[in-house]
Write a protein that holds these residues in place. Structure first.
Motif, PDB file in Angstrom:
ATOM      1  N   LEU A 112       0.820  -1.218   0.000  1.00 33.88           N
ATOM      2  CA  LEU A 112       0.000   0.000   0.000  1.00 33.88           C
ATOM      3  C   LEU A 112       0.853   1.266   0.000  1.00 33.88           C
ATOM      4  O   LEU A 112       0.551   2.218  -0.735  1.00 33.88           O
ATOM      5  N   ILE A 113       1.909   1.297   0.802  1.00 35.00           N
ATOM      6  CA  ILE A 113       2.805   2.460   0.802  1.00 35.00           C
ATOM      7  C   ILE A 113       3.416   2.640  -0.580  1.00 35.00           C
ATOM      8  O   ILE A 113       3.508   3.770  -1.094  1.00 35.00           O
ATOM      9  N   THR A 114       3.800   1.544  -1.191  1.00 36.11           N
ATOM     10  CA  THR A 114       4.377   1.611  -2.536  1.00 36.11           C
ATOM     11  C   THR A 114       3.383   2.220  -3.515  1.00 36.11           C
ATOM     12  O   THR A 114       3.730   3.142  -4.273  1.00 36.11           O
ATOM     13  N   MET A 115       2.148   1.720  -3.499  1.00 38.60           N
ATOM     14  CA  MET A 115       1.156   2.165  -4.475  1.00 38.60           C
ATOM     15  C   MET A 115       0.670   3.593  -4.213  1.00 38.60           C
ATOM     16  O   MET A 115       0.434   4.343  -5.153  1.00 38.60           O
ATOM     17  N   TRP A 149       9.850  10.615  -0.011  1.00 40.32           N
ATOM     18  CA  TRP A 149      10.060   9.298  -0.604  1.00 40.32           C
ATOM     19  C   TRP A 149      10.926   8.446   0.327  1.00 40.32           C
ATOM     20  O   TRP A 149      10.600   7.300   0.621  1.00 40.32           O
ATOM     21  N   VAL A 150      12.029   9.027   0.790  1.00 40.67           N
ATOM     22  CA  VAL A 150      12.976   8.293   1.640  1.00 40.67           C
ATOM     23  C   VAL A 150      12.337   7.927   2.985  1.00 40.67           C
ATOM     24  O   VAL A 150      12.503   6.799   3.469  1.00 40.67           O
ATOM     25  N   ILE A 158      11.129  -1.282   6.968  1.00 39.39           N
ATOM     26  CA  ILE A 158      10.959  -1.842   8.316  1.00 39.39           C
ATOM     27  C   ILE A 158       9.788  -2.814   8.347  1.00 39.39           C
ATOM     28  O   ILE A 158       9.878  -3.900   8.940  1.00 39.39           O
ATOM     29  N   LEU A 159       8.685  -2.456   7.701  1.00 44.06           N
ATOM     30  CA  LEU A 159       7.539  -3.370   7.629  1.00 44.06           C
ATOM     31  C   LEU A 159       7.934  -4.676   6.937  1.00 44.06           C
ATOM     32  O   LEU A 159       7.549  -5.767   7.372  1.00 44.06           O
ATOM     33  N   GLY A 160       8.696  -4.564   5.859  1.00 49.68           N
ATOM     34  CA  GLY A 160       9.150  -5.753   5.145  1.00 49.68           C
ATOM     35  C   GLY A 160      10.045  -6.633   5.998  1.00 49.68           C
ATOM     36  O   GLY A 160       9.908  -7.862   6.007  1.00 49.68           O
ATOM     37  N   VAL A 161      10.972  -6.017   6.725  1.00 43.50           N
ATOM     38  CA  VAL A 161      11.854  -6.784   7.616  1.00 43.50           C
ATOM     39  C   VAL A 161      11.027  -7.501   8.685  1.00 43.50           C
ATOM     40  O   VAL A 161      11.240  -8.692   8.963  1.00 43.50           O
ATOM     41  N   CYS A 162      10.082  -6.803   9.281  1.00 48.02           N
ATOM     42  CA  CYS A 162       9.232  -7.419  10.320  1.00 48.02           C
ATOM     43  C   CYS A 162       8.419  -8.571   9.744  1.00 48.02           C
ATOM     44  O   CYS A 162       8.300  -9.628  10.376  1.00 48.02           O
ATOM     45  N   ALA A 163       7.855  -8.395   8.543  1.00 51.92           N
ATOM     46  CA  ALA A 163       7.098  -9.471   7.903  1.00 51.92           C
ATOM     47  C   ALA A 163       8.001 -10.670   7.656  1.00 51.92           C
ATOM     48  O   ALA A 163       7.621 -11.817   7.926  1.00 51.92           O
TER      49      ALA A 163
END
Length: 178
Positions: A112-115, A149-150, A158-163
């Motif tokens: 969602l953040i990406t989109m 963006w950064v 961080i969300l990806g690492v936690c997932a």
């Protein structure tokens, strides 16, 4: 299809094959995508930050074009799909289900953040055209909102690492038969 935690299709015990494959695929793809996100966070964007406007716009446009490929897009969306399939197949798998479900929600946040944040900013800098023909490169760079963006990229990393960590723990629990 049997989704019980106690037997697989071959009757060997443990989770069914589809649950194991979905979880393994989710771990791999989430790890790959998170690795790419981390590379952008700790190397690519800090390096681009130090460049002049022409280099920034041209390099960012080239990176953005390169990332839209079947390998990355398949991994990016495949991680979400396989994590969802894994959650669905682990509904009765004890402690693995809440971990996989939480990983799904975290990775959904990445998507969602990406989109919502990154794709519109990326599209805007790409739509600016050839850097050799842009009259005001500094304006294009300002309109990219690099700091925004950064900052959001750090959140999605961080969300990806936690997932990823939750999926690895779920996989460990599954392999131990818990």
């Amino acid at each position: 299809m049997n989704i019980e935690h106690t037997s697989d299709a071959a009757g060997l015990g443990g989770p069914p094959l589809i649950a194991s494959l979905a979880l393994a695929g989710a771990i791999i793809l989430t790890g790959v995508v998170t690795g790419v996100l981390a590379l952008y966070a700790h190397t690519i964007m800090p390096a681009l930050r130090t460049t002049d406007d022409r280099t920034f716009v041209g390099a960012y446009q080239a990176l953005d074009r390169a990332v839209y490929n079947p390998w990355f897009m398949g991994s990016f969306f495949g991680a979400l799909i396989l994590t969802g399939v894994s959650a669905a197949t682990h509904l009765t798998a004890g402690p693995a289900f809440p971990l996989v479900a939480a990983a799904f929600l975290l990775y959904l946040g990445v998507v969602l953040i990406t989109m919502i944040i990154h794709v519109p900013l990326n599209n805007a800098i790409s739509a600016a055209g050839d850097p050799d023909r842009i009259p005001d490169l500094s304006q294009v760079r300002r309109n990219f909102h690099e700091a925004r963006w950064v900052a959001w990229h750090l959140v999605r990393t961080i969300l990806g690492v936690c997932a990823f960590v939750l999926l690895v723990v779920a996989g460990t629990l599954q392999s131990r038969g818990r």
